[in-house]
Design a protein around this motif. Sequence first.
Motif, mmCIF file in Angstrom:
data_model
loop_
_atom_site.group_PDB
_atom_site.id
_atom_site.type_symbol
_atom_site.label_atom_id
_atom_site.label_comp_id
_atom_site.label_asym_id
_atom_site.label_seq_id
_atom_site.Cartn_x
_atom_site.Cartn_y
_atom_site.Cartn_z
ATOM 1 N N ASP A 18 -8.593 -4.582 1.644
ATOM 2 C CA ASP A 18 -7.367 -4.148 0.966
ATOM 3 C C ASP A 18 -7.670 -3.558 -0.410
ATOM 4 O OD1 ASP A 18 -5.187 -6.826 2.194
ATOM 5 O OD2 ASP A 18 -5.982 -4.996 3.147
ATOM 6 N N ALA A 19 -8.657 -4.160 -1.125
ATOM 7 C CA ALA A 19 -9.043 -3.636 -2.440
ATOM 8 C C ALA A 19 -9.573 -2.212 -2.316
ATOM 9 C CB ALA A 19 -10.088 -4.540 -3.090
ATOM 10 N N SER A 20 -10.391 -1.964 -1.287
ATOM 11 C CA SER A 20 -10.932 -0.619 -1.080
ATOM 12 C C SER A 20 -9.826 0.381 -0.757
ATOM 13 C CB SER A 20 -11.960 -0.650 0.058
ATOM 14 O OG SER A 20 -13.057 -1.472 -0.287
ATOM 15 N N ALA A 21 -8.824 -0.062 -0.002
ATOM 16 C CA ALA A 21 -7.704 0.821 0.342
ATOM 17 C C ALA A 21 -6.937 1.245 -0.907
ATOM 18 C CB ALA A 21 -6.782 0.122 1.339
ATOM 19 N N LEU A 22 -6.713 0.297 -1.844
ATOM 20 C CA LEU A 22 -6.008 0.634 -3.085
ATOM 21 C C LEU A 22 -6.846 1.548 -3.959
ATOM 22 C CD1 LEU A 22 -4.175 -2.615 -4.275
ATOM 23 C CD2 LEU A 22 -3.199 -0.544 -3.277
ATOM 24 N N ARG A 23 -8.141 1.299 -4.008
ATOM 25 C CA ARG A 23 -9.003 2.164 -4.818
ATOM 26 C C ARG A 23 -9.042 3.581 -4.249
ATOM 27 N NH1 ARG A 23 -11.399 -0.552 -8.693
ATOM 28 N NH2 ARG A 23 -11.755 -2.796 -8.496
ATOM 29 N N ALA A 24 -8.951 3.695 -2.942
ATOM 30 C CA ALA A 24 -8.897 5.023 -2.331
ATOM 31 C C ALA A 24 -7.626 5.760 -2.730
ATOM 32 C CB ALA A 24 -8.983 4.889 -0.812
ATOM 33 N N VAL A 25 -6.510 5.031 -2.806
ATOM 34 C CA VAL A 25 -5.246 5.631 -3.245
ATOM 35 C C VAL A 25 -5.344 6.088 -4.689
ATOM 36 C CG1 VAL A 25 -2.807 5.162 -3.718
ATOM 37 C CG2 VAL A 25 -3.837 4.341 -1.606
ATOM 38 N N LEU A 26 -5.983 5.263 -5.543
ATOM 39 C CA LEU A 26 -6.164 5.632 -6.954
ATOM 40 C C LEU A 26 -7.025 6.886 -7.079
ATOM 41 C CD1 LEU A 26 -6.751 2.083 -8.467
ATOM 42 C CD2 LEU A 26 -4.904 3.634 -9.112
ATOM 43 N N LEU A 27 -8.110 6.940 -6.301
ATOM 44 C CA LEU A 27 -9.006 8.092 -6.361
ATOM 45 C C LEU A 27 -8.286 9.361 -5.908
ATOM 46 C CD1 LEU A 27 -11.832 9.188 -6.875
ATOM 47 C CD2 LEU A 27 -12.425 8.586 -4.514
ATOM 48 N N LEU A 28 -7.496 9.250 -4.856
ATOM 49 C CA LEU A 28 -6.738 10.398 -4.364
ATOM 50 C C LEU A 28 -5.737 10.879 -5.418
ATOM 51 C CD1 LEU A 28 -6.038 12.314 -2.034
ATOM 52 C CD2 LEU A 28 -4.400 10.589 -1.228
ATOM 53 N N SER A 29 -5.113 9.928 -6.123
ATOM 54 C CA SER A 29 -4.154 10.285 -7.171
ATOM 55 C C SER A 29 -4.836 11.019 -8.310
ATOM 56 C CB SER A 29 -3.466 9.025 -7.694
ATOM 57 O OG SER A 29 -2.642 9.318 -8.800
ATOM 58 N N HIS A 33 0.833 -1.205 0.000
ATOM 59 C CA HIS A 33 0.000 0.000 0.000
ATOM 60 C C HIS A 33 0.866 1.252 0.000
ATOM 61 C CE1 HIS A 33 -2.520 3.165 1.884
ATOM 62 N NE2 HIS A 33 -3.487 2.598 1.164
ATOM 63 N N ALA A 34 1.911 1.263 0.786
ATOM 64 C CA ALA A 34 2.799 2.423 0.849
ATOM 65 C C ALA A 34 3.537 2.636 -0.472
ATOM 66 C CB ALA A 34 3.805 2.236 1.990
ATOM 67 N N ILE A 35 3.981 1.537 -1.086
ATOM 68 C CA ILE A 35 4.680 1.638 -2.379
ATOM 69 C C ILE A 35 3.750 2.229 -3.434
ATOM 70 C CG2 ILE A 35 5.694 0.304 -4.272
ATOM 71 C CD1 ILE A 35 6.782 -1.635 -2.130
ATOM 72 N N CYS A 36 2.515 1.737 -3.474
ATOM 73 C CA CYS A 36 1.548 2.248 -4.462
ATOM 74 C C CYS A 36 1.265 3.729 -4.235
ATOM 75 C CB CYS A 36 0.250 1.447 -4.384
ATOM 76 S SG CYS A 36 0.392 -0.257 -4.965
ATOM 77 N N ARG A 37 1.101 4.107 -2.949
ATOM 78 C CA ARG A 37 0.803 5.507 -2.636
ATOM 79 C C ARG A 37 1.952 6.421 -3.068
ATOM 80 N NH1 ARG A 37 2.060 7.995 1.895
ATOM 81 N NH2 ARG A 37 2.355 6.033 3.011
ATOM 82 N N LEU A 38 3.196 5.997 -2.829
ATOM 83 C CA LEU A 38 4.355 6.810 -3.221
ATOM 84 C C LEU A 38 4.487 6.877 -4.743
ATOM 85 C CD1 LEU A 38 6.937 5.555 -0.572
ATOM 86 C CD2 LEU A 38 5.906 7.835 -0.690
ATOM 87 N N VAL A 57 -2.028 -1.008 -10.780
ATOM 88 C CA VAL A 57 -2.622 -0.881 -9.446
ATOM 89 C C VAL A 57 -4.101 -1.272 -9.484
ATOM 90 C CG1 VAL A 57 -3.147 0.706 -7.556
ATOM 91 C CG2 VAL A 57 -0.951 0.862 -8.724
ATOM 92 N N LYS A 58 -4.796 -0.885 -10.554
ATOM 93 C CA LYS A 58 -6.195 -1.301 -10.701
ATOM 94 C C LYS A 58 -6.300 -2.816 -10.813
ATOM 95 C CE LYS A 58 -8.069 2.928 -12.778
ATOM 96 N NZ LYS A 58 -8.630 3.553 -14.002
ATOM 97 N N ARG A 59 -5.374 -3.421 -11.529
ATOM 98 C CA ARG A 59 -5.359 -4.884 -11.650
ATOM 99 C C ARG A 59 -5.204 -5.538 -10.282
ATOM 100 N NH1 ARG A 59 -1.149 -7.486 -15.358
ATOM 101 N NH2 ARG A 59 -2.269 -9.321 -14.604
#
Length: 391
Positions: free
Chosen positions: A41-52, A8-13, A26-28
């Motif tokens: 965990d899927a929701s956490a990654l989607r939140a990072v994508l939305l923030l980006s 999660h941290a790697i994706c966010r950075l 990341v969507k995959r």
Amino acid sequence: MEHFAIVHAICRLALAQPTDALVFQVKRLADALLEGGNEEDASALRAVLLLSERSAEMTPRRLVPARGIAVSGEALLPNTILPADKETGARLLDVIFPSETAKALPIFSDAHRRAAEQLVAEWSNAERLREVGVSPTMSCLILGAPGTGKTTLAYWLAHQLGLPVVLARIDAMMSSFLGTSARNITQVFNFANRFKCILVLDEFDSIAKMRDDPNEAGEIKRVVNALLQNLDTRKPIGITIAVTNHPKLLDSAVWRRFEVQVQVPLPDFTTRCEIVRRYATPCEYSEPEILTMAALLDGCSGAEVEDFVRAYKKRFILDPVPTSPIEAMRDVIVINDGRVSNEVKAKFLTDDAHLAVWLKNNDELSLGVVEIASLIGKSKSAVSRLMNTKF
């Protein structure tokens, strides 16, 4: 997912500077986690994508240096928000990136090919031109009959420069609400002026009609006035290409706004031969076949020649196979009646004797008896007898 906090941290950075490939991966990963039942965990990654995505929309895009090309501006990204009609919500333009634009120049005469290459050379050497006190062409009007390759030419020019096309959606721009069409035109130009792109106005006659046309309402005058003002404002900023099939409908003031006016003609015999050769592949046809198809398609546009060749290829795949190239051409003529002139159609759909004489007397073809025999599917002696028949 084990060690998800690290992932999660790697994706966010990484998404602090997103690329299309990174976002896709990341969507995959988020989709895979969801399919595996790991909804949290899927929701956490989607939140990072939305923030980006939101950060990309809020952050000013970097200005792209000219590097010899005649336009500058912000980088146009796939997630850039596009302008829309305020009443209907309809998107006013489409963005076509270089990977999606035409990579091959339409088959033109040598003169028109050189003209297209001249425009690219001007835009690619803008700084050198300005050093001697001249500016590259910033506006181009492309006119001609339907199917001659006008829009493809515009896309090819953009592709050569590696610039995205901002394609105005004329149907969405024109509104029944008073004053809305002029406002939509201004929105499109303001968007194009902001970004590094080529603005393409296809079906240009729809918004640039003569203001003294008695069949048009007063609204068209406001539309054309807004168009002229925006063309004047854009001239020093970016490249504009307008495309029309109906130049006679254009307002006289519009013509003066375009430095270059390219008339794309219907292809001549030599150009039609080249078009037949390009679209015949991977099939291999004899030179007499290619020449004959080019001759019978006299007066057709490049797109019509392409369509005929495709139909000819399909005819040979079907059962029963035609007995000769001329039989196949006759079959294709029947289902493409509107593309072939009545004069040529009369020659091809008549008996073999009249057709053989026409082929022999056609100066562009320069076919001998052996070649004509191969086309008609008869022996050389049989064709000689046909040609000696008294009509």
